[in-house]
Design a protein around this motif. Sequence first.
Motif, short mmCIF file in Angstrom:
data_model
loop_
_atom_site.label_atom_id
_atom_site.label_comp_id
_atom_site.label_asym_id
_atom_site.label_seq_id
_atom_site.Cartn_x
_atom_site.Cartn_y
_atom_site.Cartn_z
N LEU A 1 0.83 -1.20 0.00
CA LEU A 1 0.00 0.00 0.00
C LEU A 1 0.87 1.25 0.00
O LEU A 1 1.80 1.39 0.79
CB LEU A 1 -0.92 0.02 1.22
N THR A 2 0.54 2.15 -0.89
CA THR A 2 1.20 3.44 -0.96
C THR A 2 0.12 4.51 -1.00
O THR A 2 -1.07 4.20 -1.21
CB THR A 2 2.08 3.56 -2.22
N ALA A 3 0.51 5.74 -0.81
CA ALA A 3 -0.46 6.84 -0.87
C ALA A 3 -1.15 6.87 -2.23
O ALA A 3 -2.36 7.11 -2.33
CB ALA A 3 0.25 8.16 -0.59
N ALA A 4 -0.38 6.59 -3.27
CA ALA A 4 -0.93 6.62 -4.63
C ALA A 4 -1.95 5.51 -4.84
O ALA A 4 -3.01 5.72 -5.43
CB ALA A 4 0.20 6.50 -5.65
N SER A 5 -1.63 4.29 -4.35
CA SER A 5 -2.54 3.16 -4.55
C SER A 5 -3.82 3.33 -3.72
O SER A 5 -4.91 2.97 -4.17
CB SER A 5 -1.85 1.84 -4.19
N ILE A 6 -3.68 3.87 -2.53
CA ILE A 6 -4.85 4.12 -1.68
C ILE A 6 -5.76 5.15 -2.33
O ILE A 6 -6.98 5.00 -2.38
CB ILE A 6 -4.41 4.60 -0.28
N TYR A 7 -5.17 6.21 -2.87
CA TYR A 7 -5.95 7.26 -3.54
C TYR A 7 -6.64 6.71 -4.78
O TYR A 7 -7.81 7.01 -5.04
CB TYR A 7 -5.03 8.43 -3.92
N ALA A 8 -5.91 5.90 -5.55
CA ALA A 8 -6.47 5.33 -6.78
C ALA A 8 -7.65 4.42 -6.46
O ALA A 8 -8.69 4.47 -7.14
CB ALA A 8 -5.40 4.56 -7.53
N GLY A 9 -7.51 3.59 -5.42
CA GLY A 9 -8.59 2.71 -5.03
C GLY A 9 -9.82 3.47 -4.59
O GLY A 9 -10.96 3.14 -4.95
N SER A 10 -9.60 4.53 -3.80
CA SER A 10 -10.70 5.36 -3.32
C SER A 10 -11.42 6.04 -4.48
O SER A 10 -12.65 6.15 -4.50
CB SER A 10 -10.16 6.40 -2.34
N ARG A 11 -10.64 6.49 -5.45
CA ARG A 11 -11.23 7.17 -6.60
C ARG A 11 -12.08 6.22 -7.43
O ARG A 11 -13.16 6.60 -7.92
CB ARG A 11 -10.12 7.76 -7.47
N ILE A 12 -11.63 4.97 -7.60
CA ILE A 12 -12.40 3.97 -8.34
C ILE A 12 -13.73 3.71 -7.64
O ILE A 12 -14.79 3.66 -8.28
CB ILE A 12 -11.60 2.66 -8.47
N ARG A 13 -13.69 3.55 -6.33
CA ARG A 13 -14.92 3.27 -5.58
C ARG A 13 -15.88 4.45 -5.61
O ARG A 13 -17.09 4.26 -5.79
CB ARG A 13 -14.56 2.90 -4.13
N ARG A 14 -15.37 5.66 -5.45
CA ARG A 14 -16.23 6.84 -5.47
C ARG A 14 -16.88 7.02 -6.84
O ARG A 14 -18.06 7.37 -6.94
CB ARG A 14 -15.44 8.10 -5.11
N SER A 15 -16.13 6.80 -7.89
CA SER A 15 -16.67 6.94 -9.24
C SER A 15 -17.76 5.92 -9.50
O SER A 15 -18.77 6.22 -10.15
CB SER A 15 -15.55 6.77 -10.28
N THR A 16 -17.59 4.70 -8.97
CA THR A 16 -18.60 3.66 -9.15
C THR A 16 -19.86 4.00 -8.37
O THR A 16 -20.98 3.80 -8.85
CB THR A 16 -18.05 2.29 -8.69
N SER B 1 -12.32 -5.70 5.85
CA SER B 1 -12.13 -4.87 4.66
C SER B 1 -12.06 -3.39 5.02
O SER B 1 -12.78 -2.90 5.88
CB SER B 1 -13.29 -5.10 3.68
N GLU B 2 -11.16 -2.69 4.33
CA GLU B 2 -11.00 -1.25 4.55
C GLU B 2 -11.59 -0.44 3.39
O GLU B 2 -11.44 0.78 3.36
CB GLU B 2 -9.50 -0.92 4.67
N GLY B 3 -12.24 -1.14 2.46
CA GLY B 3 -12.72 -0.43 1.27
C GLY B 3 -14.22 -0.52 1.09
O GLY B 3 -14.70 -0.74 -0.04
N THR B 4 -14.99 -0.32 2.16
CA THR B 4 -16.44 -0.48 2.06
C THR B 4 -17.22 0.82 2.25
O THR B 4 -18.45 0.80 2.23
CB THR B 4 -16.93 -1.48 3.12
N THR B 5 -16.54 1.92 2.43
CA THR B 5 -17.22 3.19 2.69
C THR B 5 -18.22 3.53 1.59
O THR B 5 -19.38 3.88 1.85
CB THR B 5 -16.21 4.34 2.82
N GLU B 6 -17.79 3.43 0.34
CA GLU B 6 -18.64 3.79 -0.78
C GLU B 6 -19.78 2.78 -0.97
O GLU B 6 -20.89 3.16 -1.35
CB GLU B 6 -17.80 3.88 -2.07
N TYR B 7 -19.50 1.52 -0.68
CA TYR B 7 -20.53 0.48 -0.77
C TYR B 7 -21.69 0.80 0.17
O TYR B 7 -22.86 0.80 -0.23
CB TYR B 7 -19.92 -0.89 -0.44
#
Length: 208
Positions: free
Chosen positions: A40-55, A84-90
């Motif tokens: 995990l890097t700042a760039a990968s975390i930001y990219a993942g968040s952006r994908i989820r928000r766009s969806t 999981s740390e990526g469920t906010t947008e869901y």
Amino acid sequence: QLLRLLFSDERTTEIFASLPNKIAEKFLMTLLLWESGGTLTAASIYAGSRIRRSTEDLILMFSVLSECAFPWLIKALNDIDVASEGTTEYFSVLRKLVEGHAHADSNLSNKGQFHFPSNSHLRDLATAVCEKLASHPRPSCDNMMIDYSTGVLCGCLKLLRALIESCKGLSFRESANILIQGVGGKPWSEHLNSNDLKGCSVCLHCLF
């Protein structure tokens, strides 16, 4: 931009949703619950968040897509890892669709913006949320030192509140016992006498 162009046409969206082998469901849920692999890097975390928000924005933007996606969202809850740390947008998109249901017949609604879930879908969602909460790990002597992520737990609790406030608790008539039995609790209504319950509608206090 390409996906927005694709889903702007209702017929194209219907064709997409009907693709065989659950291709559309898997595609959309993968994007909405995207988690970057590897280091995990700042760039990968930001990219993942952006994908989820766009969806999330995509689902809310088109009514046909949100109508197709709602049952998929319900099914996905069972398979979400509690760590999981990526469920906010869901959870956000589910909550917005549920809250929109409460204003479907009022001037506050944004009709045409996204689909308002049916009562049967809300009942299915309530059941899924109760089952997820009932199965969530609880502190014990064996796992006291494990630092569980609270993202899924908090998301479920916020969704639980949205369902109760937006649907007046009616969607929990059949599923409340799942949660009560899962946590080993007892409905508050059993501690009250019949006079206390006269004229009482289904609410959080009577359920739990």
